[in-house]
Design a protein around this motif. Structure first.
Motif, PDB file in Angstrom:
ATOM      1  N   SER A  29       0.040  -3.589  -4.198  1.00  0.00           N
ATOM      2  CA  SER A  29       1.137  -2.643  -4.384  1.00  0.00           C
ATOM      3  C   SER A  29       0.683  -1.499  -5.270  1.00  0.00           C
ATOM      4  O   SER A  29      -0.082  -1.687  -6.211  1.00  0.00           O
ATOM      5  CB  SER A  29       2.365  -3.330  -4.969  1.00  0.00           C
ATOM      6  OG  SER A  29       2.078  -3.869  -6.235  1.00  0.00           O
ATOM      7  N   GLN A  33       4.656   1.805  -3.025  1.00  0.00           N
ATOM      8  CA  GLN A  33       4.483   1.176  -1.721  1.00  0.00           C
ATOM      9  C   GLN A  33       3.643  -0.097  -1.780  1.00  0.00           C
ATOM     10  O   GLN A  33       2.888  -0.314  -2.714  1.00  0.00           O
ATOM     11  CB  GLN A  33       3.879   2.149  -0.719  1.00  0.00           C
ATOM     12  CG  GLN A  33       2.518   2.659  -1.106  1.00  0.00           C
ATOM     13  CD  GLN A  33       1.997   3.704  -0.157  1.00  0.00           C
ATOM     14  OE1 GLN A  33       0.989   3.467   0.477  1.00  0.00           O
ATOM     15  NE2 GLN A  33       2.649   4.837  -0.080  1.00  0.00           N
ATOM     16  N   TYR A  34       3.848  -0.931  -0.771  1.00  0.00           N
ATOM     17  CA  TYR A  34       3.035  -2.124  -0.551  1.00  0.00           C
ATOM     18  C   TYR A  34       2.051  -1.833   0.562  1.00  0.00           C
ATOM     19  O   TYR A  34       2.349  -1.066   1.471  1.00  0.00           O
ATOM     20  CB  TYR A  34       3.889  -3.301  -0.077  1.00  0.00           C
ATOM     21  CG  TYR A  34       4.829  -3.859  -1.095  1.00  0.00           C
ATOM     22  CD1 TYR A  34       4.361  -4.704  -2.102  1.00  0.00           C
ATOM     23  CD2 TYR A  34       6.184  -3.583  -1.042  1.00  0.00           C
ATOM     24  CE1 TYR A  34       5.231  -5.237  -3.030  1.00  0.00           C
ATOM     25  CE2 TYR A  34       7.059  -4.113  -1.974  1.00  0.00           C
ATOM     26  CZ  TYR A  34       6.579  -4.939  -2.964  1.00  0.00           C
ATOM     27  OH  TYR A  34       7.436  -5.468  -3.877  1.00  0.00           O
ATOM     28  N   GLN A  35       0.893  -2.468   0.505  1.00  0.00           N
ATOM     29  CA  GLN A  35      -0.079  -2.385   1.589  1.00  0.00           C
ATOM     30  C   GLN A  35      -0.527  -3.786   1.952  1.00  0.00           C
ATOM     31  O   GLN A  35      -0.757  -4.615   1.066  1.00  0.00           O
ATOM     32  CB  GLN A  35      -1.299  -1.555   1.184  1.00  0.00           C
ATOM     33  CG  GLN A  35      -1.002  -0.102   0.998  1.00  0.00           C
ATOM     34  CD  GLN A  35      -2.250   0.687   0.668  1.00  0.00           C
ATOM     35  OE1 GLN A  35      -3.224   0.158   0.121  1.00  0.00           O
ATOM     36  NE2 GLN A  35      -2.232   1.959   1.002  1.00  0.00           N
ATOM     37  N   ARG A  37      -3.660  -5.571   3.754  1.00  0.00           N
ATOM     38  CA  ARG A  37      -5.043  -5.285   4.140  1.00  0.00           C
ATOM     39  C   ARG A  37      -5.628  -6.454   4.907  1.00  0.00           C
ATOM     40  O   ARG A  37      -5.293  -7.606   4.663  1.00  0.00           O
ATOM     41  CB  ARG A  37      -5.903  -5.011   2.912  1.00  0.00           C
ATOM     42  CG  ARG A  37      -5.519  -3.751   2.188  1.00  0.00           C
ATOM     43  CD  ARG A  37      -6.460  -3.482   1.017  1.00  0.00           C
ATOM     44  NE  ARG A  37      -6.172  -2.207   0.408  1.00  0.00           N
ATOM     45  CZ  ARG A  37      -6.697  -1.048   0.807  1.00  0.00           C
ATOM     46  NH1 ARG A  37      -7.575  -1.021   1.786  1.00  0.00           N
ATOM     47  NH2 ARG A  37      -6.369   0.068   0.202  1.00  0.00           N
ATOM     48  N   VAL A  44      -6.497  -1.106   5.733  1.00  0.00           N
ATOM     49  CA  VAL A  44      -5.049  -1.153   5.574  1.00  0.00           C
ATOM     50  C   VAL A  44      -4.422  -1.284   6.955  1.00  0.00           C
ATOM     51  O   VAL A  44      -4.701  -0.493   7.856  1.00  0.00           O
ATOM     52  CB  VAL A  44      -4.525   0.112   4.870  1.00  0.00           C
ATOM     53  CG1 VAL A  44      -3.000   0.120   4.833  1.00  0.00           C
ATOM     54  CG2 VAL A  44      -5.078   0.211   3.464  1.00  0.00           C
ATOM     55  N   THR A  47       1.510  -0.178   5.703  1.00  0.00           N
ATOM     56  CA  THR A  47       1.944   0.449   4.466  1.00  0.00           C
ATOM     57  C   THR A  47       3.454   0.497   4.515  1.00  0.00           C
ATOM     58  O   THR A  47       4.028   0.978   5.486  1.00  0.00           O
ATOM     59  CB  THR A  47       1.367   1.870   4.325  1.00  0.00           C
ATOM     60  OG1 THR A  47      -0.048   1.795   4.314  1.00  0.00           O
ATOM     61  CG2 THR A  47       1.831   2.529   3.044  1.00  0.00           C
ATOM     62  N   GLN A  48       4.103  -0.014   3.487  1.00  0.00           N
ATOM     63  CA  GLN A  48       5.568  -0.124   3.460  1.00  0.00           C
ATOM     64  C   GLN A  48       6.058   0.425   2.127  1.00  0.00           C
ATOM     65  O   GLN A  48       5.514   0.085   1.085  1.00  0.00           O
ATOM     66  CB  GLN A  48       5.956  -1.600   3.597  1.00  0.00           C
ATOM     67  CG  GLN A  48       7.411  -1.884   3.450  1.00  0.00           C
ATOM     68  CD  GLN A  48       8.058  -2.158   4.778  1.00  0.00           C
ATOM     69  OE1 GLN A  48       7.388  -2.492   5.732  1.00  0.00           O
ATOM     70  NE2 GLN A  48       9.347  -2.026   4.834  1.00  0.00           N
ATOM     71  N   SER A  49       7.092   1.256   2.164  1.00  0.00           N
ATOM     72  CA  SER A  49       7.639   1.750   0.907  1.00  0.00           C
ATOM     73  C   SER A  49       8.248   0.592   0.127  1.00  0.00           C
ATOM     74  O   SER A  49       8.647  -0.420   0.699  1.00  0.00           O
ATOM     75  CB  SER A  49       8.672   2.838   1.149  1.00  0.00           C
ATOM     76  OG  SER A  49       9.747   2.339   1.895  1.00  0.00           O
ATOM     77  N   GLN A  50       8.322   0.729  -1.180  1.00  0.00           N
ATOM     78  CA  GLN A  50       8.725  -0.372  -2.044  1.00  0.00           C
ATOM     79  C   GLN A  50      10.226  -0.569  -2.130  1.00  0.00           C
ATOM     80  O   GLN A  50      10.719  -1.129  -3.081  1.00  0.00           O
ATOM     81  CB  GLN A  50       8.162  -0.176  -3.439  1.00  0.00           C
ATOM     82  CG  GLN A  50       7.041  -1.095  -3.731  1.00  0.00           C
ATOM     83  CD  GLN A  50       6.637  -1.063  -5.191  1.00  0.00           C
ATOM     84  OE1 GLN A  50       7.421  -0.811  -6.077  1.00  0.00           O
ATOM     85  NE2 GLN A  50       5.378  -1.324  -5.418  1.00  0.00           N
TER      86      GLN A  50
END
Length: 60
Positions: A29, A33-35, A37, A44, A47-50
């Motif tokens: 994180s 955002q979270y990634q 992998r 990656v 990718t997601q917003s937090q």
């Protein structure tokens, strides 16, 4: 088609690795955002917003 039997899976576009969303993807994180992998090559995949507060919310 019966969607109740469908399983979620992610594919790494770089190396072709495949695993379920709750599988062994590496999560990190940043500030906003979270990634997820790839455990195989480190690319990656998501990718997601937090706005999600827990990793389990990403899985649903």
């Amino acid at each position: 088609m019966n969607n109740s039997n469908r399983k979620s899976a992610l594919f790494c576009p770089s190396c072709g690795y495949k695993s379920s969303l709750g599988g062994d993807w590496k999560m990190s994180s940043a500030s906003d955002q979270y990634q997820l992998r790839c455990p195989n090559c480190g690319s990656v995949v998501v990718t997601q917003s937090q706005y999600c507060t827990e990793y389990s919310e990403i899985q649903n």
